[in-house]
Design an enzyme around this catalytic site. Structure first.
Site, mmCIF file in Angstrom:
data_model
loop_
_atom_site.group_PDB
_atom_site.id
_atom_site.type_symbol
_atom_site.label_atom_id
_atom_site.label_comp_id
_atom_site.label_asym_id
_atom_site.label_seq_id
_atom_site.Cartn_x
_atom_site.Cartn_y
_atom_site.Cartn_z
ATOM 1 N N CYS A 48 0.835 -1.195 0.000
ATOM 2 C CA CYS A 48 0.000 0.000 0.000
ATOM 3 C C CYS A 48 0.873 1.250 0.000
ATOM 4 O O CYS A 48 1.980 1.252 0.542
ATOM 5 C CB CYS A 48 -0.908 -0.003 1.228
ATOM 6 N N ASP A 50 0.405 3.809 1.683
ATOM 7 C CA ASP A 50 0.312 4.446 2.994
ATOM 8 C C ASP A 50 1.714 4.793 3.519
ATOM 9 O O ASP A 50 2.611 3.942 3.537
ATOM 10 C CB ASP A 50 -0.386 3.487 3.968
ATOM 11 N N ARG A 52 2.784 5.122 6.366
ATOM 12 C CA ARG A 52 3.162 4.442 7.611
ATOM 13 C C ARG A 52 3.675 3.030 7.375
ATOM 14 O O ARG A 52 3.984 2.309 8.332
ATOM 15 C CB ARG A 52 1.955 4.392 8.552
ATOM 16 N N HIS A 104 -2.192 -4.000 4.967
ATOM 17 C CA HIS A 104 -1.992 -3.617 6.361
ATOM 18 C C HIS A 104 -3.338 -3.289 6.998
ATOM 19 O O HIS A 104 -4.232 -2.732 6.360
ATOM 20 C CB HIS A 104 -1.037 -2.422 6.476
ATOM 21 N N CYS A 107 -5.994 0.156 6.891
ATOM 22 C CA CYS A 107 -5.849 0.731 5.548
ATOM 23 C C CYS A 107 -7.042 1.640 5.233
ATOM 24 O O CYS A 107 -8.191 1.191 5.205
ATOM 25 C CB CYS A 107 -5.753 -0.383 4.513
#
Length: 225
Positions: A48, A50, A52, A104, A107
């Site tokens: 992803c 993302d 993080r 994750h 998400c």
């Protein structure tokens, strides 16, 4: 109102870059010299976007050791030439031995798809995750707590994307010519930094449907409990 000098707006990032480069050379004087001539990763990570979820940091690998493709909700679509080009380059040219599809928990893309929340242009992309939701709706009943449904859809999305990777002509051709290649489905937990294997590890001789059915058994059991 003072308009900042465009040349200095992101100077702190350049400063951080200089600090990082200096620290790498201090720890290993040959690091960058070696890196210039090295790109022989054994792994392709499809994850992803993302911020993080830093792929290299999660698995403790240095630059040059992990080839990475990221998009919203770690989706693999057969019409996405960006993803397919990365996959083809990694398998045919770099000869990676493992393709890791990693989702994750937490998400935002998956949560938006589950909650039918409009986010804009990305709704068209998240339609693929909504399709996963509809396909596996029996495991995502309204009776379940919201966080359980969200976590399950994150997992189910990974399982479906592993299948999508396996069914590409790129992977099928690699297996046909006897290339050493295995596809994996993992999920990452932000709260503790841990990776979890979803049981979708697929090699050339494995039956994808059988492995998928086995992975889905956990949800049948959970429903009975």
């Amino acid at each position: 109102m003072t308009i900042p000098n465009s040349a200095n707006v992101l100077e702190h990032l350049f400063a951080k870059n200089r600090e990082w480069a200096s620290s790498m050379v201090e720890a290993d004087p040959d690091f960058f010299t070696r890196l210039v001539s090295q790109q022989a990763p054994d792994f392709l990570w499809i994850g992803c976007a993302d911020s993080r979820v830093p792929a290299n940091a999660i698995v403790g690998l240095l630059p040059g050791e992990l080839f990475v493709h990221r998009n919203i909700a770690n989706v693999v679509v057969h019409t996405d030439l960006n993803c397919l080009s990365v996959l083809q380059f990694a398998i045919d040219l770099l000869k990676v031995k493992h393709v890791i599809v990693c989702g994750h928990y937490g998400c935002s893309g998956v949560h938006a798809a589950l909650g039918d929340r409009r986010v804009g242009l990305a709704d068209n992309w998240l339609r693929h995750v909504k399709d996963v939701h509809q396909k596996h709706e029996r495991y995502l009943g309204e009776a379940l707590p919201k966080h359980v449904r969200q976590d399950r859809l994150c997992e189910l999305n990974v399982i479906e994307q592993v299948t999508n990777v396996c069914e590409t002509t790129i992977v099928q051709d690699a297996w046909s010519r006897g290339q050493d290649l295995t596809i994996h489905g993992w999920v990452y937990r932000l709260e503790d930094g841990g990776l979890h294997d979803l049981g979708m590890t697929v090699g050339p001789s494995d039956d994808i449907k059988s492995l998928t059915d086995q992975s889905l058994l956990r949800y049948n059991k959970a429903s009975l409990d």
